[in-house]
Structure formats: C-alpha cells, structure tokens
Design a protein around this motif. Structure first.
Motif, short mmCIF file in Angstrom:
data_model
loop_
_atom_site.label_atom_id
_atom_site.label_comp_id
_atom_site.label_asym_id
_atom_site.label_seq_id
_atom_site.Cartn_x
_atom_site.Cartn_y
_atom_site.Cartn_z
N LEU A 51 8.76 36.81 11.66
CA LEU A 51 9.17 35.41 11.74
C LEU A 51 10.01 35.09 12.98
O LEU A 51 9.90 34.01 13.55
CB LEU A 51 9.94 35.01 10.49
CG LEU A 51 9.13 34.53 9.29
CD1 LEU A 51 10.06 34.13 8.16
CD2 LEU A 51 8.22 33.38 9.66
N HIS A 58 8.88 28.97 11.27
CA HIS A 58 10.07 28.62 10.50
C HIS A 58 10.69 27.29 10.95
O HIS A 58 11.84 27.00 10.65
CB HIS A 58 11.11 29.74 10.52
CG HIS A 58 11.52 30.22 11.89
ND1 HIS A 58 12.37 29.53 12.70
CD2 HIS A 58 11.17 31.35 12.56
CE1 HIS A 58 12.54 30.20 13.83
NE2 HIS A 58 11.82 31.31 13.77
N ARG A 59 9.92 26.48 11.66
CA ARG A 59 10.41 25.17 12.08
C ARG A 59 9.76 24.07 11.26
O ARG A 59 8.56 24.11 11.00
CB ARG A 59 10.09 24.93 13.55
CG ARG A 59 10.93 25.72 14.52
CD ARG A 59 10.46 25.48 15.93
NE ARG A 59 11.30 26.16 16.92
CZ ARG A 59 10.96 26.35 18.17
NH1 ARG A 59 9.79 25.91 18.61
NH2 ARG A 59 11.78 26.97 19.00
N ASP A 75 15.02 24.63 12.63
CA ASP A 75 14.75 25.89 11.92
C ASP A 75 15.11 25.68 10.45
O ASP A 75 16.27 25.46 10.10
CB ASP A 75 15.57 27.02 12.53
CG ASP A 75 15.07 27.40 13.92
OD1 ASP A 75 13.86 27.61 14.06
OD2 ASP A 75 15.89 27.45 14.86
N ASP A 76 14.10 25.74 9.61
CA ASP A 76 14.18 25.31 8.21
C ASP A 76 15.19 26.14 7.41
O ASP A 76 14.99 27.35 7.21
CB ASP A 76 12.79 25.43 7.58
CG ASP A 76 12.73 24.85 6.19
OD1 ASP A 76 13.73 24.26 5.74
OD2 ASP A 76 11.67 24.97 5.55
N PHE A 79 13.50 27.66 4.06
CA PHE A 79 12.20 28.31 4.22
C PHE A 79 11.88 29.20 3.02
O PHE A 79 12.72 29.97 2.54
CB PHE A 79 12.19 29.16 5.49
CG PHE A 79 10.91 29.91 5.69
CD1 PHE A 79 9.80 29.28 6.21
CD2 PHE A 79 10.80 31.25 5.32
CE1 PHE A 79 8.61 29.97 6.39
CE2 PHE A 79 9.62 31.95 5.49
CZ PHE A 79 8.52 31.30 6.03
N ILE A 81 8.64 31.69 1.85
CA ILE A 81 7.35 32.28 2.20
C ILE A 81 6.30 32.01 1.13
O ILE A 81 5.10 31.89 1.42
CB ILE A 81 7.49 33.80 2.45
CG1 ILE A 81 6.22 34.38 3.09
CG2 ILE A 81 7.83 34.52 1.16
CD1 ILE A 81 5.98 33.94 4.49
N ARG A 115 7.68 20.84 5.15
CA ARG A 115 7.80 22.28 5.36
C ARG A 115 7.27 22.64 6.75
O ARG A 115 6.62 21.82 7.40
CB ARG A 115 7.00 23.04 4.30
CG ARG A 115 7.48 22.81 2.87
CD ARG A 115 6.74 23.71 1.89
NE ARG A 115 7.14 23.48 0.51
CZ ARG A 115 8.21 24.02 -0.06
NH1 ARG A 115 8.99 24.83 0.65
NH2 ARG A 115 8.52 23.77 -1.32
N PRO A 116 7.54 23.85 7.23
CA PRO A 116 6.90 24.30 8.47
C PRO A 116 5.38 24.12 8.38
O PRO A 116 4.78 24.32 7.32
CB PRO A 116 7.30 25.77 8.56
CG PRO A 116 8.64 25.82 7.89
CD PRO A 116 8.52 24.85 6.74
N PRO A 172 19.02 29.69 10.75
CA PRO A 172 18.53 28.37 10.36
C PRO A 172 19.46 27.26 10.84
O PRO A 172 20.64 27.49 11.11
CB PRO A 172 18.51 28.44 8.83
CG PRO A 172 19.58 29.43 8.50
CD PRO A 172 19.58 30.44 9.61
#
Length: 507
Positions: A51, A58-59, A75-76, A79, A81, A115-116, A172
């Motif tokens: 990542l 992750h953005r 940058d979330d 986040f 997965i 979300r990303p 983040p």
C-alpha cells in the motif's frame, strides 16, 4: 492532501449512470508455480504489504463545497481492505465466454466515491487452474503509465520472489472540514485565473507552429466522421471480448515497412474494422476516426495523475489494399505527432483545470438526459489505446503472469473501445461496447488476428530486402483462432519453468 489535476477531475465529472469512467485491468496467472493459494486472503495480504508504494490505493476524494473548483485526494483514515477485495468462482467450463461474463458484471458496477477508487476481484475457476485478478480503478486515479507502474509493483521479474511482507505503514490524513475545503477552493480560484492567462498565451503562440507543422507534412485531408451504429447514446450495459496477436509478427511488419509498431497496430484495427463493418452492412466510404490517447508524461515525472492528450487517427476502412492502409495511417500519425510536438506538454491539463467540476457534471448529465449523441456526432467513432508492457516475464509471488487485458471506457456517441496491452511476446487485445448497439463484438475480436495475417501476406509481396517478418511469427499468426467457448489461456506458456509447490514460510 493533494489537489486533483484537471484531467483527473474531468474523468470524475463525465461519469453518469450510463458512462462508467473506470477501467478494468485483468491479469491472468498460472498459480501452479507459486507456494501460495491464489485466493482472496492472498490478494489482501499482498496488497496490504504494497500500500505504501501505490498511493492511489489509499487515497479518497474530498470535494470543495459547491464543486466550483477541483477536488482533493486525502490519505483515507478509515481505509478498510475488506471493502476493496472480493472473490468469485466463474461458471464452468471457465473459458473466455465465462470469464468475460464475470468481467462484464464487474464493469457495469460503479465505484463508491466515499472510498479509494479501486476494487480487486479474484476470479477462480478458469480452465487450466488459472486465476484472474480484475483490478477496477477510476480513470481519475490511473492512466496508462500509472497502470504499468502498479503492475510492476504487484509483480516481480524474479520467479523466486514469493514472500509477502508485513502490512505497510502509511500516514493517514484527517478529514478536512467544509470550511477548510471552502478556503482552499477560494485560494485555488486565484490560481485558476493565472492558468487562464497562461493558456491564452500558449494557444496564441502555438497556432502558427501547428499550422506550419501540418503544411510541412503536405496538404491536410478534409476529415469528417461517418455515422455508425455504435455512434449513439449508450446504456449502462456492457459487452466485452478479447483476443491476442503475436508481438514478433507485428514488429516484423513494422521493420519490413519502415513504420512504427503503433502504426501497424492501427492498420490492423482498420483492416479488421473493414471486414467487420462489411459484415454488418455499414462500411462507410470514408475513414473511420479513432481517438487515440497519447502520453505527455516525461520519463522522470510522477505517475500520480493523468498526463495525456489525444489525437484523432484516420483509419481508411474504405480501402482494400492493406499496405496502402498502413501507409496512410503512418503518414497521418506522423503529421499529428509533429503537431503535438509543437504544443506545451501540459496544455491539455491546463485547459481541463479551467473547467469547474460542477459544470462538467451538469454538461455530462444533460448529454445523457437529452440523448443528444443520437443526432449530434462526436469527433471520433471509437477509442483505441496501446499500452506498452513488460518485455520480460512477470511473476506474482511465484505465479507466472500469462495474460494481461485492459478494458477501457467510452462516452456517449463513441460506443466502442479497443485496448492493446503488450506483454512479453504477445499483444493482448480487449474490446468493449454497449450491447444495445452492437451484438457481434466477438466477430470483431476474431477479425483482428485475421487482419494481421492479411497484412503479413501483403508484406510478402514487397521486394526481398524489405521483408523482415519472422517465419515463426507467420506460423503463430496463421494458427486458428480458438472457439468462443474455448480455453481462457491467452498465451502459450513457453517461458515458465515447472517448480514444485513449497510450503508458505510464516514469520
């Protein structure tokens, strides 16, 4: 935080219920040489370990209130997965029809803007025990160069590089308040005024040079766009197909005729389109126009944002001489490359950055609502992209990458896209259309290898010193196209070496 580029934001703005502005990159692996189970858990562990090397993963987006200027990436901080990686078993027998059915379903679904902007779908059940990774990313977050960089990050040149590292650590951002985003937007508006002055200066200085470049290449043809059945308003539905060409054969034609590989690829598309349009009883008496993306990115530049422009390539489908088709395609592309070379590399980006996202969104919605492309033509009939890939075999934790396809997208009025990905000794070709407009896409896919054979046979008629098509390549291209229900395998695995599975080492 990082502000989106103008082209990035334009891809966001043009997305509607019917126009999906994401791309789907499909990597097909042979996991027999990997010590890992190629399942959803494996994909999650692999991605988490990478990542920090793939910022786009992750953005997520943060908009300026009112969308009067470009949005930002952050940058979330939330986040997850599990919200990005999924798996499914495709229907038996796992051939190309079953694979494209699963990919069609993936392509027709949009991405969550909160979300990303990506998803990875692990597709199992392919014939031969192969596994496909379908990476869906919004075009706002990826272009051809970014996609190549992601492929290089997730894969390795070393077949023994099988270890998966621990989850990567990346800092983040905190989610900015509406007031902070409004303040940023007002500040960005001042910068937009400066950009407007710069664009005006660039265009005024550019016009004489572009005219000179075109005149120096001979008289420019008068270009009009024919109306074809897929040049109408589209629906949200998609239809996919794929095929492949032998790279050595394409390169051989290029060397024999003194043209570029890209020229040969476009000529192959023109020859295949001629046969396909004839079959559909809609062959025009003029060239079909293809929108062809061209990267403006310098080799040392970051891959964080889209850096592209486009040319309108004339494909002379009305001519039946394949060598004349190639000659005209090459001459047209040479003329356009000279004109592009006169323009500042960032001119398209500057122009796009002047467009308020809210205006782009309203315009895109009106185009779809009024179905105006049923009577107002686009400046091109279809899109064709050529993405150069690795000339060396790639492995994902020991599993050989045996095929790679990139399914693009298209707007209203240009409902056909062809994308070519070169990989080792193969051109993997993906096609996408709207099934409400085209019902025989596989026929066009099958026409592409036949078109290469036609072009190679024409090259054989050239004087001996000009011929450079390898005999091996001729044999490869003359091999029959697989049946539509056949194997999902896309290239012969001639570079892998059998290795026994080893137990996964745990830390």
């Amino acid at each position: 935080m990082r502000r989106l580029g103008g082209i990035d934001a334009a891809f966001l703005g043009m997305e509607t219920h019917e126009v999906h502005a994401h791309v789907v990159a499909v990597s097909i692996y042979d996991p027999s040489t990997s010590p890992h189970d190629f399942d959803e858990d494996h994909a999650k562990r692999l991605l988490l370990s990478k990542l920090d090397k793939i910022p786009a993963f992750h953005r997520r987006l943060v908009n300026v209130p009112g969308s009067f200027t470009l949005p930002y990436w952050i940058d979330d901080p939330d986040f997850d997965i599990d919200a990005h990686v999924f798996s499914r078993q495709i229907e038996a027998p796992g051939g190309r029809m079953e694979l494209t059915a699963a990919l069609t379903d993936i392509s027709e679904r949009g991405l969550d803007r909160n979300r990303p902007q990506w998803e990875l779908h692990v597709l199992t059940g392919l014939e031969g025990g192969r596994v496909a990774h379908a990476l869906k990313m919004h075009h706002a977050a990826v272009d051809g160069a970014t996609g190549v960089a992601i492929t290089q990050t997730l894969n390795s040149l070393d077949p023994d590089d099988v270890e998966i590292g621990p989850p990567a650590i990346w800092p983040p951002d905190s989610v900015p308040s509406a007031w902070e985003m409004l303040r940023r937007g007002i500040g960005d508006t001042v910068g937009t005024a400066r950009t407007l002055i710069s664009v005006e200066r660039d265009i005024l200085g550019l016009l004489p040079r572009v005219v000179k470049a075109f005149i120096g290449s001979g008289p420019a043809p008068v270009r009009t766009v024919p109306r074809l059945s897929f040049n109408q308003a589209i629906s949200p539905n998609r239809s996919l197909a794929y095929t492949h060409l032998d790279f050595a054969a394409v390169r051989g034609v290029s060397k024999a005729t003194g043209t570029t590989i890209n020229d040969v690829v476009l000529a192959i598309c023109a020859i295949a389109l001629r046969d396909w349009l004839t079959q559909r009883d809609e062959l025009p008496d003029k060239s079909v126009i293809a929108g062809v993306p061209v990267s403006t990115r310098a080799a040392t530049e970051s891959t964080d944002s889209n850096q592209v422009t486009a040319v309108l390539a004339a494909l002379p489908v009305h001519l039946d001489d394949p060598l004349e088709v190639l000659r005209l395609v090459a001459a047209d592309m040479e003329r356009q490359k000279k004109a592009i070379g006169e323009a500042p590399a960032d001119l398209t980006e500057k122009i796009a950055s002047l467009l308020p996202p809210i205006a782009v969104g309203i315009g895109a919605a009106l185009v779809g609502l009024t179905r105006m492309n049923n009577f107002v033509p686009m400046p091109f009939n279809l899109g064709i992209s050529n993405v150069p890939g690795s000339r060396e075999p790639l492995y994902c934790t020991g599993a050989l990458l045996v095929g790679q396809f990139g399914f693009g997208f298209f707007p209203h009025g240009a409902g056909l896209n062809i994308t070519l990905d070169s990989h080792v000794d193969t051109f993997d070709i993906s096609l996408m259309t709207c099934p409400d407009l085209v019902d025989n896409l596989w026929d066009l896919a099958d026409a592409l290898p036949a078109a290469l054979t036609t072009l190679m046979e024409a090259v054989e008629t050239l004087p001996a010193p000009q011929k450079a098509v390898p005999a091996k390549a001729v044999r490869a291209v003359e091999a029959p196209v697989s049946d539509k229900s056949g194997d999902a395998e896309v290239i012969v695995d001639a570079v892998s070496r059998p290795r026994k599975k080893q137990p996964v080492q745990t830390r």
